[in-house]
Design an enzyme around this catalytic site. Structure first.
Site, PDB file in Angstrom:
ATOM      1  N   PRO A 317       0.795  -1.237   0.000  1.00 27.53           N
ATOM      2  CA  PRO A 317       0.000   0.000   0.000  1.00 27.53           C
ATOM      3  C   PRO A 317       0.824   1.281   0.000  1.00 27.53           C
ATOM      4  O   PRO A 317       0.807   2.061   0.957  1.00 27.53           O
ATOM      5  CB  PRO A 317      -0.825  -0.139   1.287  1.00 27.53           C
ATOM      6  CG  PRO A 317       0.048  -0.935   2.202  1.00 27.53           C
ATOM      7  CD  PRO A 317       0.770  -1.914   1.311  1.00 27.53           C
ATOM      8  N   CYS A 318       1.508   1.541  -1.101  1.00 28.69           N
ATOM      9  CA  CYS A 318       2.273   2.788  -1.212  1.00 28.69           C
ATOM     10  C   CYS A 318       1.353   4.002  -1.228  1.00 28.69           C
ATOM     11  O   CYS A 318       1.814   5.129  -1.012  1.00 28.69           O
ATOM     12  CB  CYS A 318       3.169   2.757  -2.450  1.00 28.69           C
ATOM     13  SG  CYS A 318       2.315   2.408  -3.992  1.00 28.69           S
ATOM     14  N   HIS A 319       0.060   3.788  -1.461  1.00 28.59           N
ATOM     15  CA  HIS A 319      -0.889   4.909  -1.423  1.00 28.59           C
ATOM     16  C   HIS A 319      -1.072   5.450  -0.010  1.00 28.59           C
ATOM     17  O   HIS A 319      -1.598   6.541   0.169  1.00 28.59           O
ATOM     18  CB  HIS A 319      -2.241   4.486  -2.013  1.00 28.59           C
ATOM     19  CG  HIS A 319      -2.906   3.364  -1.271  1.00 28.59           C
ATOM     20  ND1 HIS A 319      -2.621   2.039  -1.520  1.00 28.59           N
ATOM     21  CD2 HIS A 319      -3.834   3.370  -0.274  1.00 28.59           C
ATOM     22  CE1 HIS A 319      -3.351   1.275  -0.731  1.00 28.59           C
ATOM     23  NE2 HIS A 319      -4.097   2.059   0.037  1.00 28.59           N
TER      24      HIS A 319
END
Length: 356
Positions: A317-319
């Site tokens: 989850p780089c978001h």
């Protein structure tokens, strides 16, 4: 209905530009026609004053709008047309067939329409799709011990050099040089925020990206070259698994992905990616927070680079990583999608209630 005027102006601009990264983010009800559409609808664009914007299709339906027959807002963002479905079925019935103009006429299909619709759906023309399918069968035949000359003729190539050239363009290596352990399969997954591509072998998922991500072709090519792998159309168990998990993620019933992953990166990048997976859904951390958690407080720029190198969108989850000043920062799938994902997770998976 969305009343925030700044948001409405942003959405109208996205509607006029047919922005794919706004798929699933909003729907537009057109008061002059009584229909509601997705952002990428090909129909003539309505005037701004005739537009009402909604966060979900259900809200538009409850406001008495009916679904547009052109963009089909109740279907997936890239609804499979009848022509594409018919031709894919025809290929599966005879995957080794070399298609000619009369074959399209026999199905009452315009050849140029088939080309255009396949290009939109799969990023390749119908001929390229059919060729890739034949080559996938050729690879399977070679791996099972079939002589290359027999495979060449079965694939419809009279010339061995022509067969090798075509094989190399699609697979990345001539048939005599392929490593049995370097076969990856790629498949198209429809999601609420637009189509994604998944690449996996029989055991692990290597890549998951939005199809319209800038530079995706180069990303896939780097993957193929670094692994010396062939990437062919197909579906494996990890792809089936991630498709099911994404469905549950978008409907709000899943917060932890369990599909086996292959993380291809430096030792530091893998540490960063593992740290990203520790961020609780609904929360955000800054690049500096990640660097500090890794015991390298001055390495926030390197953390940002590792974050950008992530090839497994949503799953890694780089978001959930933002700037220290609270601004969202960048995202390969687009800032609008990043904002949507964060709101989705903060709401516990329920439809986003951004500005009403």
């Amino acid at each position: 209905m969305i009343h925030n005027e700044v948001r409405k102006v942003e959405y109208y601009k996205a509607l006029v530009e047919k922005r794919t990264d706004y798929e699933g983010v909003f729907y537009v009800g057109v008061t002059s026609t009584g229909v509601f559409c997705r952002p990428t609808c090909p129909a003539r664009k309505p005037k701004y004053e005739n537009c009402e914007f909604y966060q979900t299709a259900q809200q538009a339906l409850l406001a008495s709008f009916r679904p547009c027959q052109r963009c089909r807002p109740l279907s997936h963002p890239n609804h499979v047309s009848d022509i594409v479905r018919l031709l894919v079925e025809a290929i599966e019935q005879n995957p080794e067939k070399r298609w000619k103009a009369q074959d399209f006429r026999a199905l009452s299909i315009d050849e140029s329409t088939a080309r255009r619709q396949f290009k939109k759906r799969f990023g390749m023309t119908f001929v390229e799709y059919a060729r890739a399918r034949r080559m996938g069968l050729a690879l399977k035949s070679i791996r099972s011990g079939e002589k290359i000359i027999n495979t060449q003729l079965a694939s419809g190539y009279d010339s061995s050099s022509g067969f090798r050239d075509a094989f190399s363009r699609i697979m990345g290596a001539p048939p005599t040089l392929l490593d049995d352990n370097r076969i990856l399969k790629a498949d198209w997954l429809d999601t609420q925020l637009g189509p994604m591509i998944a690449i996996a072998d029989e055991n692990e998922l290597y890549l998951l990206e939005f199809v319209d991500r800038r530079g995706l072709e180069r990303e896939i090519e780097r993957l193929r070259k670094s692994l010396k792998a062939a990437i062919i159309p197909g579906r494996t168990e990890p792809i089936r698994s991630i498709e099911q998990e994404l469905t549950h993620y978008f409907d709000g019933s899943l917060t932890e992905f369990k599909t086996p992953l292959r993380l291809l990166g430096s030792a530091f990048q893998q540490l960063v990616w593992e740290q990203l997976r520790q961020i609780t859904p609904g929360e955000t951390h800054s690049y500096a927070d990640i660097a500090l958690a890794l015991g390298k407080p001055t390495a926030y720029r390197a953390v940002a680079q590792a974050n950008g190198a992530n090839q497994l969108a949503i799953v890694i989850p780089c978001h959930r990583v933002i700037n220290s000043d609270g601004k969202l920062g960048g995202y390969g799938g687009g800032i609008v999608r990043k904002e949507w994902l964060l709101h989705h997770e903060k709401q516990g998976g329920s439809p986003c209630e951004k500005s009403t």
